[in-house]
Motif scaffolding. Structure first.
Motif, PDB file in Angstrom:
ATOM      1  N   TRP A 151       1.031  -1.020  -0.092  1.00  0.00           N
ATOM      2  CA  TRP A 151      -0.156  -0.057   0.112  1.00  0.00           C
ATOM      3  C   TRP A 151       0.734   1.233   0.048  1.00  0.00           C
ATOM      4  CZ3 TRP A 151       0.141   3.864   3.741  1.00  0.00           C
ATOM      5  CH2 TRP A 151       0.813   3.619   4.731  1.00  0.00           C
ATOM      6  N   SER A 152       1.920   1.093   0.658  1.00  0.00           N
ATOM      7  CA  SER A 152       2.871   2.361   0.632  1.00  0.00           C
ATOM      8  C   SER A 152       3.438   2.993  -0.456  1.00  0.00           C
ATOM      9  CB  SER A 152       3.892   2.261   1.618  1.00  0.00           C
ATOM     10  OG  SER A 152       4.850   1.350   1.554  1.00  0.00           O
ATOM     11  N   LEU A 153       3.729   1.796  -1.380  1.00  0.00           N
ATOM     12  CA  LEU A 153       4.241   2.116  -2.551  1.00  0.00           C
ATOM     13  C   LEU A 153       3.465   3.054  -3.370  1.00  0.00           C
ATOM     14  CD1 LEU A 153       6.214   0.026  -1.475  1.00  0.00           C
ATOM     15  CD2 LEU A 153       6.296  -0.725  -4.012  1.00  0.00           C
ATOM     16  N   GLY A 154       1.915   3.005  -3.167  1.00  0.00           N
ATOM     17  CA  GLY A 154       1.083   3.793  -3.811  1.00  0.00           C
ATOM     18  C   GLY A 154       0.930   4.987  -3.383  1.00  0.00           C
ATOM     19  N   PHE A 155       1.393   5.332  -2.313  1.00  0.00           N
ATOM     20  CA  PHE A 155       1.799   6.723  -1.822  1.00  0.00           C
ATOM     21  C   PHE A 155       3.033   7.244  -2.219  1.00  0.00           C
ATOM     22  CE2 PHE A 155      -1.642   5.126   0.625  1.00  0.00           C
ATOM     23  CZ  PHE A 155      -2.043   6.519   1.646  1.00  0.00           C
ATOM     24  N   GLU A 156       4.311   6.627  -2.029  1.00  0.00           N
ATOM     25  CA  GLU A 156       5.397   6.927  -2.140  1.00  0.00           C
ATOM     26  C   GLU A 156       5.804   7.316  -3.628  1.00  0.00           C
ATOM     27  OE1 GLU A 156      10.333   5.907  -0.742  1.00  0.00           O
ATOM     28  OE2 GLU A 156       8.545   4.535  -0.463  1.00  0.00           O
ATOM     29  N   VAL A 157       5.215   6.485  -4.450  1.00  0.00           N
ATOM     30  CA  VAL A 157       5.774   6.686  -5.911  1.00  0.00           C
ATOM     31  C   VAL A 157       5.335   8.188  -6.362  1.00  0.00           C
ATOM     32  CG1 VAL A 157       5.125   5.952  -8.420  1.00  0.00           C
ATOM     33  CG2 VAL A 157       6.106   4.300  -6.463  1.00  0.00           C
ATOM     34  N   TRP A 158       3.967   8.471  -5.946  1.00  0.00           N
ATOM     35  CA  TRP A 158       3.455   9.631  -6.464  1.00  0.00           C
ATOM     36  C   TRP A 158       4.139  10.918  -5.778  1.00  0.00           C
ATOM     37  CZ3 TRP A 158       1.235   9.283 -10.643  1.00  0.00           C
ATOM     38  CH2 TRP A 158       0.542   8.159 -10.827  1.00  0.00           C
ATOM     39  N   TYR A 159       4.650  10.670  -4.426  1.00  0.00           N
ATOM     40  CA  TYR A 159       5.615  11.805  -3.884  1.00  0.00           C
ATOM     41  C   TYR A 159       6.719  11.839  -4.694  1.00  0.00           C
ATOM     42  CZ  TYR A 159       2.558  10.757   0.269  1.00  0.00           C
ATOM     43  OH  TYR A 159       1.666  10.491   1.099  1.00  0.00           O
ATOM     44  N   TYR A 160       7.345  10.828  -5.024  1.00  0.00           N
ATOM     45  CA  TYR A 160       8.404  10.927  -6.366  1.00  0.00           C
ATOM     46  C   TYR A 160       7.912  11.874  -7.387  1.00  0.00           C
ATOM     47  CZ  TYR A 160      10.951   7.050  -3.941  1.00  0.00           C
ATOM     48  OH  TYR A 160      11.613   6.268  -3.179  1.00  0.00           O
ATOM     49  N   LEU A 187       8.381  16.597 -10.332  1.00  0.00           N
ATOM     50  CA  LEU A 187       7.819  17.803 -11.381  1.00  0.00           C
ATOM     51  C   LEU A 187       8.062  19.294 -10.639  1.00  0.00           C
ATOM     52  CD1 LEU A 187       4.337  16.340 -12.101  1.00  0.00           C
ATOM     53  CD2 LEU A 187       6.183  16.845 -13.774  1.00  0.00           C
ATOM     54  N   ALA A 188       7.917  19.315  -9.460  1.00  0.00           N
ATOM     55  CA  ALA A 188       8.043  20.680  -8.763  1.00  0.00           C
ATOM     56  C   ALA A 188       9.575  21.124  -8.978  1.00  0.00           C
ATOM     57  CB  ALA A 188       7.711  20.444  -7.140  1.00  0.00           C
ATOM     58  N   PHE A 189      10.560  19.984  -9.026  1.00  0.00           N
ATOM     59  CA  PHE A 189      12.011  20.482  -8.959  1.00  0.00           C
ATOM     60  C   PHE A 189      12.518  20.621 -10.313  1.00  0.00           C
ATOM     61  CE2 PHE A 189      16.567  19.394  -8.396  1.00  0.00           C
ATOM     62  CZ  PHE A 189      16.859  20.205  -7.214  1.00  0.00           C
ATOM     63  N   PHE A 190      12.158  19.766 -11.224  1.00  0.00           N
ATOM     64  CA  PHE A 190      12.741  19.851 -12.414  1.00  0.00           C
ATOM     65  C   PHE A 190      11.891  20.286 -13.591  1.00  0.00           C
ATOM     66  CE2 PHE A 190      14.544  15.662 -10.766  1.00  0.00           C
ATOM     67  CZ  PHE A 190      16.064  16.062 -10.808  1.00  0.00           C
ATOM     68  N   ALA A 191      10.677  20.457 -13.492  1.00  0.00           N
ATOM     69  CA  ALA A 191       9.829  21.338 -14.347  1.00  0.00           C
ATOM     70  C   ALA A 191      10.207  22.766 -14.520  1.00  0.00           C
ATOM     71  CB  ALA A 191       8.314  20.755 -14.151  1.00  0.00           C
ATOM     72  N   PRO A 192      10.129  23.386 -15.677  1.00  0.00           N
ATOM     73  CA  PRO A 192      10.131  24.906 -15.486  1.00  0.00           C
ATOM     74  C   PRO A 192       9.194  25.499 -14.882  1.00  0.00           C
ATOM     75  CG  PRO A 192       9.273  24.080 -17.727  1.00  0.00           C
ATOM     76  CD  PRO A 192       9.640  22.975 -16.902  1.00  0.00           C
ATOM     77  N   ARG A 193       9.511  26.778 -14.314  1.00  0.00           N
ATOM     78  CA  ARG A 193       8.686  27.729 -13.429  1.00  0.00           C
ATOM     79  C   ARG A 193       7.519  28.411 -14.483  1.00  0.00           C
ATOM     80  NH1 ARG A 193      12.442  30.043  -8.699  1.00  0.00           N
ATOM     81  NH2 ARG A 193      12.930  28.211  -7.775  1.00  0.00           N
TER      82      ARG A 193
END
Length: 365
Positions: free
Chosen positions: A142-151, A156-162
């Motif tokens: 179950w926790s992978l269904g959480f953690e993967v979406w945190y990744y 996206l927040a870190f690498f995508a353009p602002r």
């Protein structure tokens, strides 16, 4: 991240995985309730989330500095164990379920719709919104269904353009639902802990006090967690779920404070940790495998054993046999992340990424 902090994180990861293992191994149907007082599985997952945010914050500043490197490393880490776990669970459940259907029914496992469970788990849609569909008896999945979406959200927040980075991350969290999003700040606590420790480390005196104090409070809290947690069941909306979330954040915050304090005084523990580095690194290399493989293995062992669950031969098979089997499985799964990384990178670079690069190079001017 210095060497002693890295060793300590590996040690904590393994201890957290052991708590998850003891939670399921100590069930009445698994061992007659042996070691039930060590059943802090949910708290172990809270620690995993904080550790995950801490480690990801470190790797994006050091090794995984491009979207491709980040995606490949995250996919290799997850799928190197998740794919074998899905296959192993499917096989073991179909061996054990006909022999002991009582082990695979009720709240524990639902084998009525395996296609939905396994496909949803393969793409990590098993926990979105009101879903709770782990693959067969692999309950910790179950926790992978959480953690993967945190990744995904963090990537996206870190690498995508602002300014699209935060918009895209918010849309992902909105799409997967509030049940997953509500624990994302817990993951972000680890991110904050790393950045604070790396950029504004505490003085050693303050770090020692925070490290020891937070750990003492955490241990005392875990000794009587349910009594304290009852304070949060007064809410009218889904009191059980709010109770779980309240405890998640209590554990997560206390562990984050402990981690920040430890980084400040990590050099004090360098001689001991470096002396124990080899065994710690070895057991840490089977942490994820232990986390995902142990429940299906426990179930099939209990189903096949000629003794009742409370008999000592069955208990030995559960508490000794399962970790030994996991150690063997880890040799061909978790400890082969480098191979998975190469395969995933090859698939990506020989596909659309490489074609896009070729098209870009062929453009005039």
């Amino acid at each position: 991240m210095n060497r002693e902090t890295s060793i300590y994180l590996d040690l904590v990861r393994f201890i957290a995985a052991l708590f998850v293992f003891f939670t399921h191994a100590s069930w009445q149907q698994s061992s007659g309730g042996l070691f039930w007082k060590l059943g802090f599985g949910r708290e172990g997952v809270d620690v995993f989330f904080v550790l995950s945010g801490f480690v990801v914050a470190y790797v994006v500043e050091t090794r995984e500095r491009s979207p491709l490197a980040y995606a490949v490393a995250r996919a290799a880490r997850i799928y190197s164990v998740a794919l074998p776990a899905l296959a192993l669970t499917f096989v073991l459940d179909h061996i054990g379920q006909p022999l002991r259907p009582d082990l695979y029914t009720g709240w524990c496992c639902d084998l009525a719709s395996p296609a939905r469970q396994y496909f949803g788990s393969l793409v990590f849609l098993n926990e979105i919104w009101s879903q709770h569909a782990p693959p067969g008896s692999a309950l910790p999945y179950w926790s992978l269904g959480f953690e993967v979406w945190y990744y995904v959200a963090f990537g996206l927040a870190f690498f995508a353009p602002r300014p699209w980075n935060l918009i895209c991350a918010a849309l992902v969290l909105l799409a997967v639902g509030p049940g997953i999003t509500v624990l994302f700040p817990l993951w972000l606590l680890g991110l904050y802990a790393y950045r604070l420790s790396a950029r504004r480390p505490l003085p050693r005196g303050a770090g020692a006090g925070l490290c020891a104090g937070a750990l003492v409070v955490l241990v005392l809290y875990l000794q009587d967690a349910h009594r304290y947690g009852e304070l949060y069941t007064a809410f009218s909306l889904s009191s059980e779920r709010l109770h779980d979330y309240a405890q998640d954040y209590i554990v997560g915050i206390l562990f984050t404070l402990h981690l920040i304090g430890f980084v400040a005084v990590s050099s004090w523990f360098a001689p001991l940790l470096r002396r124990c580095e080899r065994p710690i690194r070895w057991v840490a290399g089977m942490t994820f495998a232990l986390y995902l493989f142990h429940v299906p293995l426990i179930h099939v062992i209990v189903a096949l054993a000629p003794w009742p669950a409370e008999a000592w031969p069955t208990r030995a098979l559960v508490f000794i046999g399962v970790p030994l089997m996991v150690a063997a499985l880890a040799e061909v799964t978790e400890r082969r992340k480098t191979v998975w990384r190469r395969v995933i990178l090859a698939l990506l670079t020989r596909g659309g990424v490489e074609k896009a690069g070729a098209l870009a190079r062929s453009r005039p001017g």
